[in-house]
Design an enzyme around this catalytic site. Structure first.
Site, mmCIF file in Angstrom:
data_model
loop_
_atom_site.group_PDB
_atom_site.id
_atom_site.type_symbol
_atom_site.label_atom_id
_atom_site.label_comp_id
_atom_site.label_asym_id
_atom_site.label_seq_id
_atom_site.Cartn_x
_atom_site.Cartn_y
_atom_site.Cartn_z
ATOM 1 C CB CYS A 117 51.295 55.095 23.917
ATOM 2 S SG CYS A 117 52.617 53.961 24.421
ATOM 3 C CG ASP A 186 52.656 53.399 31.973
ATOM 4 O OD1 ASP A 186 52.222 54.115 31.049
ATOM 5 O OD2 ASP A 186 53.268 52.330 31.791
HETATM 6 C C1 RUB Z 1 53.236 52.156 27.397
HETATM 7 C C2 RUB Z 1 52.191 53.128 27.797
HETATM 8 C C3 RUB Z 1 50.777 52.630 27.797
HETATM 9 C C4 RUB Z 1 50.434 52.185 29.213
HETATM 10 C C5 RUB Z 1 49.122 51.440 29.287
HETATM 11 O O1 RUB Z 1 54.544 52.666 27.587
HETATM 12 O O2 RUB Z 1 52.443 54.242 28.203
HETATM 13 O O3 RUB Z 1 49.873 53.620 27.432
HETATM 14 O O4 RUB Z 1 51.460 51.321 29.689
HETATM 15 O O5 RUB Z 1 49.209 50.268 28.516
HETATM 16 P P1 RUB Z 1 55.809 51.732 27.213
HETATM 17 P P2 RUB Z 1 48.235 49.035 28.798
HETATM 18 O O6 RUB Z 1 55.673 51.374 25.772
HETATM 19 O O7 RUB Z 1 56.986 52.583 27.516
HETATM 20 O O8 RUB Z 1 55.717 50.515 28.119
HETATM 21 O O9 RUB Z 1 46.847 49.587 28.717
HETATM 22 O O10 RUB Z 1 48.535 48.069 27.687
HETATM 23 O O11 RUB Z 1 48.546 48.502 30.147
#
Ligand code: RUB
Length: 294
Positions: A117, A186
């Site tokens: 991701c 998340d």
């Molecule tokens: C984003 C996702 C990220 C986490 C952590 O999913 O799963 O790994 O949100 O991100 P989506 P961060 O694209 O569906 O929002 O470390 O930037 O908070």
């Protein structure tokens, strides 16, 4: 105008124009700070509810909103709202920098890191290690259906880090080349289960089988105060159109699009947070102390 700023922010989050757990928390906090508040609890509570309903799986969203609302209500109204929002935003920026600092030690010279991701939490240690002069490679999984892996390799390339992109199903084949897996979160349940982009849980199983340690890089405001285990966190299921275009498959065929999954805590080697690289017991205890949760 007051409600508009909240409606717009909620729509930005729902549509994924603003995405990633920390960013959506910061976006919601910022929008609350922009609300021309009449000083009543009812106005603030309605705005908070609208923002919290935008996406269900990232607890950073309600945690950010609840923090701002709680602090705003404590202070002299209505000016306290902007100050509370700014306080959260400052905390989030500082936490990300600290994650980078603490996590960089995991990224060894000459190593290969796998990620999934597009997580700013997972990227922060990589950026910090590169700034410290270490050379290493990163493989980013494409991350269907939104292909956030493309954002990840773009960010890595911009920082001068050697980056490759691979489809999600190549993880098993590529893990023998890898020394470390870094992911974001998340939400993190109170037992340490990690809710992150779909594929993260399966990746953890594969990484364990290949003997590659997987760390979760996340701010403590990703800890879910109300989830005993990962099963208590609702998993968002999004539209069919994100997976297949109209006419690509027979209409009668259902399409499933769960966009997050649960990684069992036993598969997580440690949690890279603003407070250091923590075991799950220390994580829960520290997050509770930091945010005043019981
Ligand atoms: C984003 C996702 C990220 C986490 C952590 O999913 O799963 O790994 O949100 O991100 P989506 P961060 O694209 O569906 O929002 O470390 O930037 O908070």
């Amino acid at each position: 105008m007051g409600v508009k700023v909240i409606e717009q922010a909620a729509e930005d989050i729902r549509s994924m124009r603003v995405r990633g757990a920390a960013k959506i928390g910061r976006h919601a906090a910022h929008a609350l700070g922009e609300l021309p508040w009449d000083g009543t609890d009812a106005t603030l509570d309605a705005a908070a509810a609208a923002l919290k309903a935008a996406r269900p799986s990232a607890v950073s969203l309600p945690n950010a909103v609840d923090f701002v609302v709680r602090e705003a209500k404590k202070g002299p109204r209505p000016g306290s709202l902007r100050a509370a929002a700014a306080q959260f935003e400052r905390h989030a920026a500082g936490a990300l920098a600290d994650i980078g600092r603490h996590g960089a030690a995991l990224v060894r010279e000459g190593s290969t890191v796998l990620t999934i991701c597009n997580s700013q939490g997972a990227l922060a240690p990589l950026f910090e290690a590169a700034r410290a002069g270490r050379r290493f490679s990163v493989i980013a999984l494409e991350t269907r259906p939104w292909r956030q892996g493309l954002l990840t390799v773009g960010q890595l390339h911009k920082e001068g880090i050697d980056a490759s992109l691979a489809v999600d199903s190549a993880a098993w084949s590529l893990l023998p080349e890898c020394d470390l897996v870094l992911t974001g979160a998340d939400s993190i349940a109170r037992n340490g289960d990690v809710i992150n982009k779909v594929g993260t849980g399966g990746l953890a199983v594969l990484a364990k089988a290949r003997g590659v340690p997987q760390f979760c890089c996340a701010e403590t405001f990703k800890l879910h105060p109300r989830a005993a285990t990962g099963m208590d966190v609702p998993i968002e299921e999004r539209e069919v159109a994100e997976v297949v275009a109209p006419g690509e498959i027979p209409e009668a065929v259902r399409v499933r699009n769960p966009v997050f999954d649960v990684t069992d805590h036993a598969l997580v080697k440690g949690y890279v947070t603003e407070l250091g690289v923590l075991s799950r017991d220390r994580l829960v205890e520290s997050a509770q102390r930091q945010w005043g949760w019981s």
